[in-house]
Write a protein that holds these residues in place. Structure first.
Motif: not given
Length: 757
Positions: A621-635
């Motif tokens: 999913v990281e390869l598909l989305t380019g996003q980190r597995p945990i995003s602390l800046d989100r709810t």
């Protein structure tokens, strides 16, 4: 049907193995010729059945030609030259494949099949395959006992010029010609085929050919000759190009032989070949020269013929060496044997007693001083030795020794470094050598005494409770042989903290490549899919192909390294565990990294192979989305990448979360297929997830569809593909643990290569 010559050769090979089991250095029978025409025939090769070591090295000399010509391998190949390690042979009919499409009256032999398996010969990596023609494809397959490699090469002529009769083809600028290096192996299969249907264009010329031989030949030719098969069939450039074979004397390594089984003569020794092929050869000792396979073939070199001593010294030859002596009245000064001679001064009788007393006093003083110095060095070495023994015990040395006693292959594959070696390699662990810092330690770049670049992982703190994890990583990596798994070179147990030595991996972690916005390397979808396939295949190997299944237990993008060709390598086996075949899970204290941790394992403390599948899905999913597995800046509800991804998949809106970079590459079908696979791998019920073997096969299927699509759709009309650049590359590790706050506990068949021209 099996070729009768090949069958006979295999039978003779098995018989020779039995005779070699107790073979010893030979006396070459009297009367055996040492030459055939212009070719020297050194032992163990020989002309006739009783003049060679065994049937593998028998040479047949045909006197019907002038000068006579030597042949071997059942009269199939003409011998051009024999060196200490290689034999050069040629047989144009077996090295050449030719096809004339639409010309039934001409030969149409489109295959080359060279098989030296079950023999002491392997193809040298100095050979190459050359394809001459327009719109022609050669599929090359080379194999040995350890690797499998395939190459597809295409010779291509641009269709932009409507007139071809006056054009000149050349392998120097790759126009109408294509070449690639042949991998080292014992069997080579080449299939030549018409590739114009791939480009959807008319075949320009009727004939084409492919041939195998030593590299380095550049030539030009009129393209119009591709319509005349006789011109190429009789060309000296193709017919006389030799094939290079490496040879070995026996298919066992030196360590498996004892003195009674040695094939080496006096004043010689046995050396092992490289890691690709098991076997050994003989070499003369230093100071000797000759044939090491004959009983007395290595003769002493008389170094005194060239007088290596100083002009005022006398050279005395010795077995394998020499000595330099001074004449009476002189004494030698300098290093061993002296580099010059000085005259001894005459001492008068009146001063002789004083001289003797002074000499005795100085001698006694020097003796006392040297004794004190020796005692000091002895005590210092003893203190250092005890300190190293203490560190050895604390760093898990006793546990590792226990493992070695039950599995000796660990010691064979792992080198024990001294702390002095690693201090020299890292300039005393200089901060300028730091590659990265992790939660469990620091990784340094180092250079060993042989010039090899390595990565050295040094634990951050001394904790005897972590000795088991350190030993576990050494044991795990020593049992794994896979090109996509970090390669452990050795360890150091005598330092204050445990040290692991890996091969150097230059391009950092997959996490950095995905999430570092300043990274200049364009991370395309094709590259991401390639990395996903390599990681999946290595995990499938750990789960299914090893003798004892291994669970990694900490799969994440920071534990996936990328080498100079961006080939993925799994690292950090500190908390990995092996299980028996009949086990289905491990019940352990929960360890891993938030964001990658299997929820089912987190709740039950039972780790299964499907837990690794879940962690791999997060990387996918990281390869598909380019996003980190945990995003602390989100709810709190949206912090988990897995939760956001599954929500988008349930809404049938995967494009809402996919990386813009991969969406722009117009690979919607592939992206949807990989996204659906990731969705299945993230199923909260582990039993409903696919196995890693199934995941690897599905990803490889998607990728193979991509390669076939690229081969048929991506070459535009009018483009001259003359710059050799691989569409895809492959081939073969140190790691460090990332300093993320979300870490619970952690420790420190080659794919097809297509060259276009």
């Amino acid at each position: 049907m099996i070729n009768m010559h090949s069958l006979l050769f295999h039978i003779f090979f098995l018989l020779s193995l039995l005779s070699n089991a107790t073979a010893a250095p030979s006396y070459r029978p009297a009367g055996c010729p040492s030459r055939c025409g212009n070719v020297e025939i050194p032992y163990p090769f020989g002309i006739g059945p009783y003049c060679s070591l065994n049937s593998h090295f028998e040479i047949i000399c045909l006197n019907s030609s002038n000068p006579p010509k030597p042949y071997f391998f059942f009269h199939q190949f003409e011998v051009v030259n024999i060196s200490e390690t290689q034999i050069y042979v040629k047989n144009a009919t077996q090295q050449l494949a030719m096809a004339c499409y639409g010309m039934t009256q001409h030969p149409h032999d489109t295959n080359i099949n060279l098989d030296f398996s079950d023999s002491p010969y392997t193809f040298s990596d100095s050979n190459q395959i050359t394809v001459v023609g327009c719109d022609d494809l050669a599929l090359v397959q080379s194999n040995n006992s350890y690797t499998n490699g395939s190459v597809a090469i295409v010779s291509y002529c641009t269709p932009s010029n409507s007139e071809y009769s006056g054009r000149i083809g050349s392998c120097a600028d790759t126009y109408g010609c294509c070449r690639a290096v042949v991998s080292k192996g014992d069997r080579l299969i080449v299939q030549l085929m018409d590739a114009h249907s791939i480009w959807w264009q008319r075949k320009i010329f009727d004939c084409s050919l492919a041939f195998v031989g030593i590299d380095g030949l550049d030539f030009t030719f009129p393209l119009i000759n591709l319509n005349d098969p006789k011109t190429f069939q009789n060309s000296k450039e193709f017919m006389d190009k030799p094939l290079v074979l490496d040879w070995r004397i026996i298919d066992r390594n030196c360590t498996t032989l004892n003195s009674s089984h040695s094939l080496c003569g006096k004043n010689s020794f046995c050396i092992d070949l490289d890691d690709s092929f098991r076997g050994s050869r003989c070499m003369c000792n230093k100071g000797y020269k000759g044939n090491p396979y004959l009983h007395s073939g290595c003769q002493d070199i008389n170094e005194c013929n060239n007088n290596p001593c100083s002009p005022n010294q006398t050279c005395i030859n010795a077995p394998g060496s020499y000595n330099c002596s001074c004449p009476d009245g002189y004494y030698a000064v300098g290093r061993k044997s002296g580099t010059s001679c000085l005259l001894v001064p005459r001492v008068s009788h009146s001063h002789s007693k004083l001289t003797i007393v002074l000499c005795l006093g100085i001698g006694m003083g020097l003796l006392l001083l040297s004794t004190c110095f020796w005692l000091y060095k002895f005590m210092k070495k003893r203190k250092i030795k005890r300190r190293k023994e203490k560190f050895f015990k604390r760093n898990g040395g006793l546990l590792l020794r226990q493992q070695i006693s039950t599995d000796e292959c660990i010691l064979e594959k792992t080198r024990l470094f001294t702390i002095k070696e690693l201090e020299i390699a890292t300039d005393l662990f200089n901060e300028s050598r730091i590659l990265g810092r992790g939660g469990q330690g620091t990784v340094y770049k180092g250079m060993l005494s042989d010039g090899k670049i390595v990565a050295i992982k040094k634990s951050k703190k001394v904790d005897e409770n972590q000795a088991g994890q350190f030993t576990n990583e050494v044991v795990m990596l020593s049992q794994i042989i896979h090109r996509n798994v970090v390669k452990l070179l050795g360890c150091c147990l005598e330092a204050e903290v445990p040290l692991l030595v890996y091969e150097f991996i230059p391009n950092g972690t997959l996490f950095d490549l995905i999430h570092d916005e300043s990274h200049e390397f364009p991370f395309s979808w094709n590259m991401r899919l390639k990395v996903a396939v390599e990681v999946a295949e290595s995990l499938a190997y750990l789960h299914s192909a090893t003798s004892i299944p291994i669970y990694h237990r900490d799969i994440k993008s920071t534990n996936i390294l990328l080498d100079e060709k961006y080939v993925a390598k799994i690292s950090d086996f500190g908390i990995s565990r092996s299980i028996t075949v009949d086990q289905t899970h491990l019940t352990t204290m929960v360890k891993g990294t938030f964001g990658y941790l299997d929820p089912e394992y987190f709740q039950s403390s039972q780790f299964t192979e499907k837990s690794d599948v879940y962690s791999f899905a997060i990387v996918l999913v990281e390869l598909l989305t380019g996003q980190r597995p945990i995003s602390l800046d989100r709810t709190e509800e949206e912090r988990s990448l897995a939760t956001r991804f599954l929500l988008c998949m349930e809404r049938k809106q995967p494009e809402a979360i996919l990386d813009i970079q991969v969406l722009e590459q117009d690979k919607i079908e592939e992206l949807n297929a990989v996204a659906k696979l990731a969705q299945r791998c993230l199923n909260l019920n582990g039993k409903k997830r696919p196995t890693m073997k199934e995941v690897a096969m599905e990803l490889e299927s998607i990728r193979m569809g991509q390669i076939l699509s690229s081969a048929s759709d991506t070459i535009p009309q009018g483009v001259h593909l003359c710059k050799s650049k691989s569409i895809m590359t492959s081939d073969d590790d140190y790691t460090w643990t990332n300093t993320d706050d979300n870490i619970i506990s952690s420790s420190s068949t080659s794919p097809l290569k297509i060259h276009t021209y």
